[in-house]
Design an enzyme around this catalytic site. Structure first.
Site, PDB file in Angstrom:
ATOM      1  N   TYR A 171       0.824  -1.212   0.000  1.00  0.00           N
ATOM      2  CA  TYR A 171       0.000   0.000   0.000  1.00  0.00           C
ATOM      3  C   TYR A 171       0.860   1.264   0.000  1.00  0.00           C
ATOM      4  CZ  TYR A 171      -4.430  -2.511   0.767  1.00  0.00           C
ATOM      5  OH  TYR A 171      -5.551  -3.308   0.640  1.00  0.00           O
ATOM      6  N   PHE A 230      -6.015   7.470   6.961  1.00  0.00           N
ATOM      7  CA  PHE A 230      -6.598   6.156   7.223  1.00  0.00           C
ATOM      8  C   PHE A 230      -5.567   5.030   7.205  1.00  0.00           C
ATOM      9  CE2 PHE A 230      -7.076   6.650   2.556  1.00  0.00           C
ATOM     10  CZ  PHE A 230      -6.514   5.463   2.105  1.00  0.00           C
ATOM     11  N   ARG A 252     -12.695  -5.131 -11.029  1.00  0.00           N
ATOM     12  CA  ARG A 252     -13.087  -3.921 -10.296  1.00  0.00           C
ATOM     13  C   ARG A 252     -14.611  -3.741 -10.350  1.00  0.00           C
ATOM     14  NH1 ARG A 252      -9.240  -0.946  -7.120  1.00  0.00           N
ATOM     15  NH2 ARG A 252     -10.321   0.964  -7.673  1.00  0.00           N
ATOM     16  N   THR A 307     -15.320   1.229  -3.234  1.00  0.00           N
ATOM     17  CA  THR A 307     -14.492   1.055  -2.042  1.00  0.00           C
ATOM     18  C   THR A 307     -15.330   0.994  -0.769  1.00  0.00           C
ATOM     19  OG1 THR A 307     -12.721   2.298  -3.133  1.00  0.00           O
ATOM     20  CG2 THR A 307     -12.555   2.032  -0.748  1.00  0.00           C
ATOM     21  N   ARG A 366     -18.313  -6.426  -2.637  1.00  0.00           N
ATOM     22  CA  ARG A 366     -18.275  -5.556  -1.454  1.00  0.00           C
ATOM     23  C   ARG A 366     -19.668  -5.282  -0.888  1.00  0.00           C
ATOM     24  NH1 ARG A 366     -13.327  -1.619  -3.497  1.00  0.00           N
ATOM     25  NH2 ARG A 366     -11.645  -2.754  -2.418  1.00  0.00           N
ATOM     26  N   ASN A 371     -13.702  -3.870   3.675  1.00  0.00           N
ATOM     27  CA  ASN A 371     -14.517  -4.020   2.467  1.00  0.00           C
ATOM     28  C   ASN A 371     -14.273  -5.346   1.729  1.00  0.00           C
ATOM     29  OD1 ASN A 371     -12.000  -3.449   1.507  1.00  0.00           O
ATOM     30  ND2 ASN A 371     -12.528  -1.490   0.568  1.00  0.00           N
ATOM     31  N   GLU A 401       1.818  -5.856  -7.772  1.00  0.00           N
ATOM     32  CA  GLU A 401       1.235  -6.518  -6.607  1.00  0.00           C
ATOM     33  C   GLU A 401       1.418  -8.036  -6.662  1.00  0.00           C
ATOM     34  OE1 GLU A 401      -2.200  -3.050  -6.163  1.00  0.00           O
ATOM     35  OE2 GLU A 401      -2.779  -5.085  -6.753  1.00  0.00           O
TER      36      GLU A 401
HETATM   37  P1  IDP Z   1      -9.674   0.483  -3.443  1.00  0.00           P
HETATM   38  O1  IDP Z   1      -9.334  -0.713  -2.581  1.00  0.00           O
HETATM   39  O2  IDP Z   1     -11.136   0.499  -3.823  1.00  0.00           O
HETATM   40  O3  IDP Z   1      -8.755   0.652  -4.632  1.00  0.00           O
HETATM   41  P2  IDP Z   1      -8.228   2.684  -2.193  1.00  0.00           P
HETATM   42  O4  IDP Z   1      -8.675   4.099  -2.202  1.00  0.00           O
HETATM   43  O5  IDP Z   1      -7.063   2.309  -3.044  1.00  0.00           O
HETATM   44  O6  IDP Z   1      -9.505   1.772  -2.522  1.00  0.00           O
HETATM   45  O7  IDP Z   1      -7.896   2.311  -0.670  1.00  0.00           O
HETATM   46  C1  IDP Z   1      -7.242   1.109  -0.342  1.00  0.00           C
HETATM   47  C2  IDP Z   1      -7.933   0.482   0.856  1.00  0.00           C
HETATM   48  O8  IDP Z   1      -7.787   1.336   1.983  1.00  0.00           O
HETATM   49  C3  IDP Z   1      -9.459   0.324   0.703  1.00  0.00           C
HETATM   50  O9  IDP Z   1      -9.817  -0.850   0.008  1.00  0.00           O
HETATM   51  C4  IDP Z   1      -9.904   0.298   2.159  1.00  0.00           C
HETATM   52  O10 IDP Z   1      -9.706  -0.986   2.747  1.00  0.00           O
HETATM   53  C5  IDP Z   1      -8.947   1.284   2.802  1.00  0.00           C
HETATM   54  N1  IDP Z   1      -9.518   2.639   2.883  1.00  0.00           N
HETATM   55  C6  IDP Z   1      -9.619   3.550   1.870  1.00  0.00           C
HETATM   56  N2  IDP Z   1     -10.196   4.698   2.294  1.00  0.00           N
HETATM   57  C7  IDP Z   1     -10.477   4.505   3.603  1.00  0.00           C
HETATM   58  C8  IDP Z   1     -11.087   5.344   4.611  1.00  0.00           C
HETATM   59  O11 IDP Z   1     -11.496   6.485   4.368  1.00  0.00           O
HETATM   60  N3  IDP Z   1     -11.216   4.788   5.857  1.00  0.00           N
HETATM   61  C9  IDP Z   1     -10.747   3.530   6.164  1.00  0.00           C
HETATM   62  N4  IDP Z   1     -10.181   2.728   5.250  1.00  0.00           N
HETATM   63  C10 IDP Z   1     -10.036   3.201   3.989  1.00  0.00           C
HETATM   64 MG    MG Z   2      -6.736   1.143  -4.712  1.00  0.00          MG
END
Ligand code: IDP
Ligand code: MG
Length: 133
Positions: free
Chosen positions: A50, A58, A86, A92, A103, A113, A127
């Site tokens: 990440y 977060f 996706r 998300t 999700r 999620n 990855e």
């Molecule tokens: P994605 O998994 O849909 O690509 P990203 O924005 O890349 O979403 O974020 C990676 C992961 O970080 C998310 O899948 C989620 O588990 C976590 N995450 C993202 N935004 C938040 C938040 O606002 N609060 C808590 N966890 C978050």
């Molecule tokens: Mg992402």
């Protein structure tokens, strides 16, 4: 074109015994499981996986969550695998994910999620190399 992507089944979904249900959805939607791995993420792997999120507000919560239990990694193959996965995974934020997506069915919040899916072919390659070394 046949393409590869990476799916991770996150700790909240493995803890709730949803590994089979999620892999079944993926197979029903035209993906072939090329490789499969059950593992735990340590802090070093979380920071590398990440990297784009390290330092965000977060991130500490995300890192703790991803280290909290078992994860399944799957290399998936099909036409347009990245975009198609996706779509199947959904937004998300589990509460905003379209009905019938992984999700919406198995996520509990924006953080917990249920799954990760690579967001581009380049991310998928990076990855996959990190998880399947
Ligand atoms: P994605 O998994 O849909 O690509 P990203 O924005 O890349 O979403 O974020 C990676 C992961 O970080 C998310 O899948 C989620 O588990 C976590 N995450 C993202 N935004 C938040 C938040 O606002 N609060 C808590 N966890 C978050
Ligand atoms: Mg992402």
């Amino acid at each position: 074109m046949e393409e590869k992507t990476l799916l991770l089944i996150k700790p909240n979904a493995t803890a709730r015994n949803k590994i089979g249900a999620i892999l079944s959805m993926v197979e029903s939607n035209g993906f072939t499981i090329e490789e499969l791995k059950l593992f735990r993420m340590n802090g070093d792997l979380a920071d590398r996986f990440y990297a784009e999120h390290v330092g965000k507000d977060f991130y500490p919560e995300l890192k703790r969550f991803m280290m909290s239990g078992r994860i399944v990694g799957a290399i998936l193959k099909r036409e347009e695998a990245v975009v198609k996965l996706r779509e199947l995974v959904g937004n998300t934020d589990s509460a905003k994910a379209a009905l019938g997506t992984i999700r919406s069915l198995y996520g509990q919040s924006k953080g917990e999620n249920a799954v990760h899916a690579s967001d581009s072919p380049e991310s998928a390659a990076r990855e996959i190399a990190l998880i399947f070394t």
